[in-house]
Scaffold this motif. Structure first.
Motif, mmCIF file in Angstrom:
data_model
loop_
_atom_site.group_PDB
_atom_site.id
_atom_site.type_symbol
_atom_site.label_atom_id
_atom_site.label_comp_id
_atom_site.label_asym_id
_atom_site.label_seq_id
_atom_site.Cartn_x
_atom_site.Cartn_y
_atom_site.Cartn_z
ATOM 1 N N GLY A 661 0.793 -0.938 -0.125
ATOM 2 C CA GLY A 661 -0.083 0.057 -0.036
ATOM 3 C C GLY A 661 0.719 1.250 0.104
ATOM 4 O O GLY A 661 1.988 1.207 -0.128
ATOM 5 N N VAL A 662 0.226 2.292 0.015
ATOM 6 C CA VAL A 662 0.734 3.625 0.358
ATOM 7 C C VAL A 662 0.793 4.231 1.656
ATOM 8 O O VAL A 662 -0.175 4.433 2.391
ATOM 9 N N TRP A 663 2.016 4.350 2.589
ATOM 10 C CA TRP A 663 2.089 4.747 3.840
ATOM 11 C C TRP A 663 2.771 6.002 3.973
ATOM 12 O O TRP A 663 3.668 6.369 3.319
ATOM 13 N N GLU A 664 2.035 6.703 4.868
ATOM 14 C CA GLU A 664 3.017 8.112 5.343
ATOM 15 C C GLU A 664 2.937 8.140 6.738
ATOM 16 O O GLU A 664 1.941 7.641 7.156
ATOM 17 N N HIS A 679 7.362 8.400 3.269
ATOM 18 C CA HIS A 679 6.195 8.316 2.531
ATOM 19 C C HIS A 679 6.819 7.126 1.586
ATOM 20 O O HIS A 679 7.722 7.171 0.658
ATOM 21 N N GLN A 681 5.563 3.552 -0.766
ATOM 22 C CA GLN A 681 4.487 2.820 -1.451
ATOM 23 C C GLN A 681 4.981 1.382 -1.834
ATOM 24 O O GLN A 681 6.480 1.023 -2.331
ATOM 25 N N ALA A 698 -2.287 4.930 5.979
ATOM 26 C CA ALA A 698 -2.670 4.449 4.658
ATOM 27 C C ALA A 698 -3.229 5.593 3.899
ATOM 28 O O ALA A 698 -3.833 6.588 4.160
ATOM 29 N N ALA A 699 -3.058 5.522 2.535
ATOM 30 C CA ALA A 699 -3.648 6.817 1.779
ATOM 31 C C ALA A 699 -5.186 6.552 1.848
ATOM 32 O O ALA A 699 -5.815 5.820 1.841
#
Length: 705
Positions: A661-664, A679, A681, A698-699
């Motif tokens: 996933g996309v994580w920040e 950040h 992906q 997550a996004a």
């Protein structure tokens, strides 16, 4: 109107006469034309009302309360009004072996006194029994030096004050001492520092708002006495857990600025905090009184009806049951004692507008003959009461009596201080004692204590530090207590603190030591503020307050306990504020029990992970050699993207494989202010530093800190 106590100095005033009056309300009640007096005593033969001059020195008149209605003695004095000083005398049997301690030579304080006049100084005349032989009645009259009650009129202008009624899931509690919080804060006018007015000042409120605090829990503000032993040592009962007046504001915390009474200064403070959206809880001590053990003074309850107010030993009625460790225990199973407490609680809600209570040694409130009963009469009365059932109730769920440890056993709806959370958090981060399973259980609301009893997760008050013990900074700076100033040869206070001084006892200028201490403080704050339950901070922990290793400063009214605002750690304040903001926006663990199961779409509410991304399960939870784990917090059925909590309790960095996933990153406790600049992906590794906590989103989540 002119108080009757002033009129009585004029020669033409005749002997006042008491009319019958009413057995309610209890205490002294002014109706605009006179004052009704009502006092309970089941065993007295008569009760006398004693009226004093305006200085409280001269007893002007002594009048028998004329009527007795179901053990309530009462009378009505026409022409009396606010400001009149009075005390009580009780006539009856002096026979200590049977629990009877009536001594008409002792002026007694009305248990329902709304305002207490005078300054108490210890002297032999305040003891019902002779000091050299307590079983022998002391015949000295103590009226000149005894505390008096003062008749009041409740006419404060509350304006549009309304209780904030903060949902528990949104509550963040901040435990503070009224004096210690603002005494050294130079942003306040000097005259109001350390007072109710100081807490209600805009500078104090600005700090609370900066943090995101919406509930303050005040250490006792009921009228209390300093124990004779402490006074002889030139110390005081700073914390105030020694109550004498359950309806009276302690004037020691009033600034005296302006014309407001102590009561009205307290009310103005409440009004200011409410206007800022902050609730007020009181730490209340209904388990014992300041009259101490069988060798203690006769000041109020003991002299009015010793047999009714206190629990006496079955084998020796001259001595007291001591479930409190303070010499006596109030008998909450007695209907009139229970009424006193309930009336006091209602008074503080209705007349003083407080929003809740924290009960010191709360199992006492539920004791029958001996055992604790969460369905007992006190708890039943609270649940049915139209006023008290609407405010927050918090238990310190232990006393020192038989079966006194009752964590998890209070009625539904009550909050409890959870020492399991405290100990597991300290042990995991500071001593490598707790396992991943221990900490995970506490992060998820201590389901072992509350879930099976149909309690909600918010009923666990999560804390690592309270007023009782090391401050947060001292927890990572001292291995041993340093209580020499208390005068007990460093024997008092906890000996088992689960602390870690990071290699140096006390203050250190070593950058490595200071860095480690900062990491530990931030990890413990994150654990407290991100966990499922209701978080509580101790005042000053967010800014690095130290008590120089004193873990029991109950008697230190000085710069040991006063928060030194000039040394505030601004990075730690900002970090704490960011954590609370994150909690409020994301509430990582919601107020519902997790199952670990998936919904029809295959989304799990919680998934526990090893650092390589594989599932954490089975015996791995108890593996003492690995202290790294992650928790993927899904939100089945809720419109929110998942969150990811990463924990590294090891002393070395541990890269952590993130789920696809996309994580920040939102917060990384490795940074002094919690800043995170990550950040990623796809399946990437997060550089998880030693002794740190990270929250990633997550996004799809919009969270601004």
């Amino acid at each position: 109107m002119t108080p009757l106590s002033e009129l009585l100095h004029e020669e033409e005033v005749t002997q006042p006469k008491l009319l019958s009056g009413h057995p309610w309300p209890m205490g002294a009640s002014w109706d605009g034309k006179g004052v009704n007096f009502a006092v309970f005593s089941a065993h007295a033969e008569s009760i006398e009302l004693c009226i004093f001059d305006v200085q409280g020195q001269e007893e002007l008149h002594r009048l028998k309360l004329p009527t007795r209605s179901q053990d309530v003695w009462h009378g009505y004095l026409p022409g009396a009004g606010p400001g009149m000083l009075y005390g009580l005398r009780a006539n009856g049997t002096w026979h200590i072996e049977d629990g009877q301690r009536f001594n008409p030579n002792k002026l007694l304080l009305d248990p329902y006194a709304r305002d207490i006049f005078g300054h108490f100084s210890w002297g032999d005349e305040h003891f019902g029994g002779a000091r050299e032989n307590p079983h022998e009645m002391d015949t000295r009259d103590n009226a000149a030096t005894a505390l008096k009650a003062r008749v009041v009129a409740d006419n404060f202008d509350w304006g549009d004050d309304q209780p904030p009624r903060i949902p528990l899931a949104d509550s963040v509690i901040y435990e503070l001492h009224v004096k210690g919080f603002s005494k050294l804060n130079s942003q306040l006018p000097e005259a109001i520092r350390g007072s109710y007015a100081g807490l209600g000042h805009e500078a104090s409120i600005a700090h609370l708002k900066r943090l995101g605090i919406n509930a303050v829990s005040l250490l006792p503000v009921h009228y209390h006495l300093d124990e004779e032993r402490l006074v002889q040592m030139k110390l005081s009962n700073y914390w105030g857990y020694n109550t004498l007046g359950f309806f009276a504001v302690d004037p020691r915390f009033a600034s005296g600025v302006g014309e407001q009474s102590s009561r009205d200064e307290f009310r103005s403070m409440v009004k200011a905090l409410h206007a800022a959206g902050i609730e007020i809880f009181l730490d209340v001590v209904y388990n014992h009184t300041a009259e101490s053990d069988d060798a203690g003074p006769t000041l109020s309850f003991r002299g009015l009806d010793n047999l009714s107010y206190y629990r006496l030993r079955a084998d020796s009625r001259s001595q007291y049951v001591n479930h409190t460790g303070t010499g006596n225990t109030l008998d909450m199973y007695h209907a009139k004692v229970r009424q006193l407490v309930l009336d006091s609680l209602r008074y503080w809600v209705e007349e003083m507008h407080v929003d809740g209570f924290r009960f010191d040694l709360a199992p006492v409130m539920g004791r029958g003959v001996n055992d604790f009963d969460r369905d007992g009469p006190f708890f039943t009365a609270i649940a049915q009461d139209p006023v008290l059932s609407r405010v927050k109730m918090i238990a310190e769920p232990w006393d020192i009596g038989p079966g006194g440890y009752q964590v998890g056993n209070f009625p539904r709806g009550w909050l409890e201080w959870n020492d399991h959370f405290r100990d597991a958090s300290r042990s995991f981060w500071l001593n490598a004692g707790s396992t991943r399973g221990d900490l995970a259980l506490r992060l998820c609301g201590s389901s072992d204590l509350y879930h099976s009893r149909r309690r909600e997760p918010v009923e666990s008050v999560n804390y690592v530090v309270s007023h009782d013990g090391f401050t947060l900074r001292d927890l990572v700076s001292y291995n041993e207590r340093h209580n020499e100033a208390n005068g007990e040869n460093n024997r008092d206070g906890h000996g088992h603190n689960m602390s870690n001084n990071c290699g140096v006892e006390g203050h250190s200028d070593d950058p490595a030591v200071r860095n480690m201490r900062g990491k530990f403080q931030r990890a413990l704050l994150a654990t407290t503020l991100l966990a499922q339950g209701t978080p509580m901070l101790a005042a000053g922990d967010e800014l690095g307050h130290t008590q120089n290793g004193n873990n029991n400063p109950y008697c230190q009214d000085n710069d040991i306990t006063w928060i030194d605002w000039s040394q505030a750690d601004q990075d730690l304040i900002n970090f704490s504020a960011s954590l609370i903001s994150l909690r409020r926006q994301a509430l990582p663990f919601g107020n519902h029990w997790y199952s670990g199961l998936s919904d029809p779409l295959g989304l799990h509410d919680l998934t526990w992970l090893h650092s390589d991304g594989s599932l954490l399960q089975g015996t791995a939870w108890r593996d003492p050699n690995s202290r790294v784990f992650g928790c993927l917090i899904g939100q089945p059925g809720r419109a929110r993207a998942p969150l990811l909590l990463l924990v590294n309790g090891d002393s070395i960095d541990r890269p952590f494989m993130l789920p696809a996933g996309v994580w920040e990153a939102l917060i990384d406790t490795d940074h002094p202010r919690g800043y995170a600049n990550f950040h990623g992906q796809g399946e990437v590794r997060y550089p998880l530093r030693s002794h740190s906590v990270v929250i990633l989103t997550a996004a799809g989540n919009v969270i601004k800190l």
